[in-house]
Design a protein around this motif. Sequence first.
Motif, short mmCIF file in Angstrom:
data_model
loop_
_atom_site.label_atom_id
_atom_site.label_comp_id
_atom_site.label_asym_id
_atom_site.label_seq_id
_atom_site.Cartn_x
_atom_site.Cartn_y
_atom_site.Cartn_z
N ALA A 203 0.84 -1.20 0.00
CA ALA A 203 0.00 0.00 0.00
C ALA A 203 0.87 1.24 0.00
CB ALA A 203 -0.94 0.00 1.21
N ASN A 205 0.43 5.65 0.44
CA ASN A 205 -0.40 6.84 0.69
C ASN A 205 0.49 8.06 0.61
OD1 ASN A 205 -1.27 8.92 3.01
ND2 ASN A 205 -3.11 8.09 2.05
N ASP A 388 -5.24 13.35 -0.41
CA ASP A 388 -4.31 12.24 -0.30
C ASP A 388 -4.54 11.26 -1.45
OD1 ASP A 388 -3.52 13.46 1.99
OD2 ASP A 388 -4.42 11.99 3.35
N ASN A 390 -4.11 7.40 -2.67
CA ASN A 390 -4.03 6.09 -2.05
C ASN A 390 -3.95 5.02 -3.13
OD1 ASN A 390 -4.68 6.73 0.97
ND2 ASN A 390 -6.28 7.78 -0.20
#
Length: 654
Positions: A203, A205, A388, A390
């Motif tokens: 992941a 971010n 943001d 993601n």
Amino acid sequence: MPRIWHVLTFVLLALAGCTWDNALRRKRDAALLSRDDPPRYELLSNDAGPPPPLVTDAIRIYGNPAENQDGGLELHAAMVEGLKNSRIVRLVDSTGVSAAPITGYDVDANRARVNQALAAFDTTFNATFLTTRYRQPPDAIFGPGLAIPTLRDQMTYGAGFTKPLITGGQATLFYDPSPSYLFLPLGNGANFNPLQIAATTMAFNQPLLRGAGIDVNSAPIQIAQITAEQSAWDFKKEVLLTCRYISDAYWELHAARVALKAVGEVLPLLEEAHDLQQKAFEAGRSIYADVAKAQSQLYTYRQQRAALLSRVMAAELRLRNLMGLPPADGWNLIPTTKPDILLGEIDTNLALDDALANQPDIVRQRLNIAIRQKQLLVAQNGLLPQLDFNALYRMNGIGDNLGSALNQMYTNAYADWQMGATFSVPLGRRQAQANLRATELLFARERAMFEQARFTTAQQLADVFRQIRLDYEQYQEASQRLKSADEWLSGTRLRYQHPLPVGDGQNWLFQFLNDYLLAVRARTDAAIDTATLLASYNADLVRLEQVKGTLLYRYGIDFAYDPCKQVKTFEKALYNQPTEATGTPTPAEQMLPPPGAGNPPAAEELPGVPARDMAFEQQPRIESRPPAESRLPVEDVPPLEETSVLRLPPADDP
């Protein structure tokens, strides 16, 4: 294929900086500490333990000066000894000598906080292992479309890395199947008991507006570093004050000993006068009141000598306290540094430039402005909306055992991914605007305080220049007064020893006694005033270096916590040698004292006070000579050590 995924995973872990220490981390830390800022100076800490105790036996708190040995002490050695004895420096206040509020330990603590701030971007390793056994009552619902079991065993385990990025984002790499193992004792089909699950998630971010950027995210690190530098400058300020107080106590001890010597030199003359009056009384040439008068003056000077001895002991105790020496160790401290009796031509503009560049208060205030600039940058960034980016990618696998589940996961045949953005903004943004306004006002305040610090430094320099000039002028007058008092005392002593015969009702012996005693008092007062003014003048010269922030360089003292390593930095820029092209001295060179004043000569007749092993370093003294025309000589003013009434002709019996 599985081998390729193992290699790829290892590379990702290495790039994430998951090892304890590597070149990537060191390079990142160096970039964070030096980005868009003035050069930082390494703070060399002294990690050695505390210095040894002053003495191994019980500390002596009193020693009779008459029973002690005389030991020569130079001003430079006194300063070095005072700094070497402890990382806690000592200052003079209304209650006496006390410890300064800033110590070397504070510098080390703030330096450690820089590493604490750098740790914000360190990689974090997380691991989980949970095993659970469920025993549900009958008719409990297990899940949609499934039978209703009453028994279930489950295991969850995983591990991964979280890496905060200096851009404000965050990257994660986790092996996190949930659950990792499932077993139904009653079964639910041939391929469902037991079940192994495998899943690896990557992941990412990244803020795009608020909280984005290297400058914003590295601000706490640089603020911590600037704070550490401030503590070093605060400590240096205390060190400069300590050296100045040591100088004040040193010259006070010098003046007290000269005054004690002046009174001690006239005591034989008063004893001689008392004997002469006693013989004159026995010969019928005077009355007993004349004897009592001479005796009263003798007792007065003996009392003054006792008072001056107390002054000497008090000055020596203060100096010992500032130097970190025990109150008594069997030595009498005798100052051997020759006082400066010449007035140097000081370039006031150059002195102001030196003070603005080296004065700890000004440098600290300049660092305050740098801190407010970093905080203002963060506050301005806080006005932006939160946007943001993601992204997530997950590889899945399932099988009857862990190996088959991992093989299926590594094939990447079953993968999930997610990508998108989140947006939020407080309506009105009152909190961010209020924070920005407060930060702007604090920034303006620090700029105003910086200008006030510059103004205060200029005022302090003006006061020092005034004090130096006036003390020197008073010393010149006192020196001439002392010279005249010596001539007066010499003449009155000869006249008192050979009075005119008594005639016409005149008692010349009585009148000459009055004149002689008055000359003794005038000479003693002149010698004490001259010594006091000369000591004050030399203390003012040290105070000038302290206000300029160049005192340590002036006396060739280097210490581990100096934030700019002053000796090495300003050796050529401030006190450089004559240029090769012209051979003429620079204006800064003209500020140096005459030969012998800055580099104290060794005492030939007195042994030095035994030194002790301490942690501060001593640098070689700077040998630079000013031109002859840069100083104003004082004609026919002998040093105090050479001024003595004992050089007068010997006394003759009446």
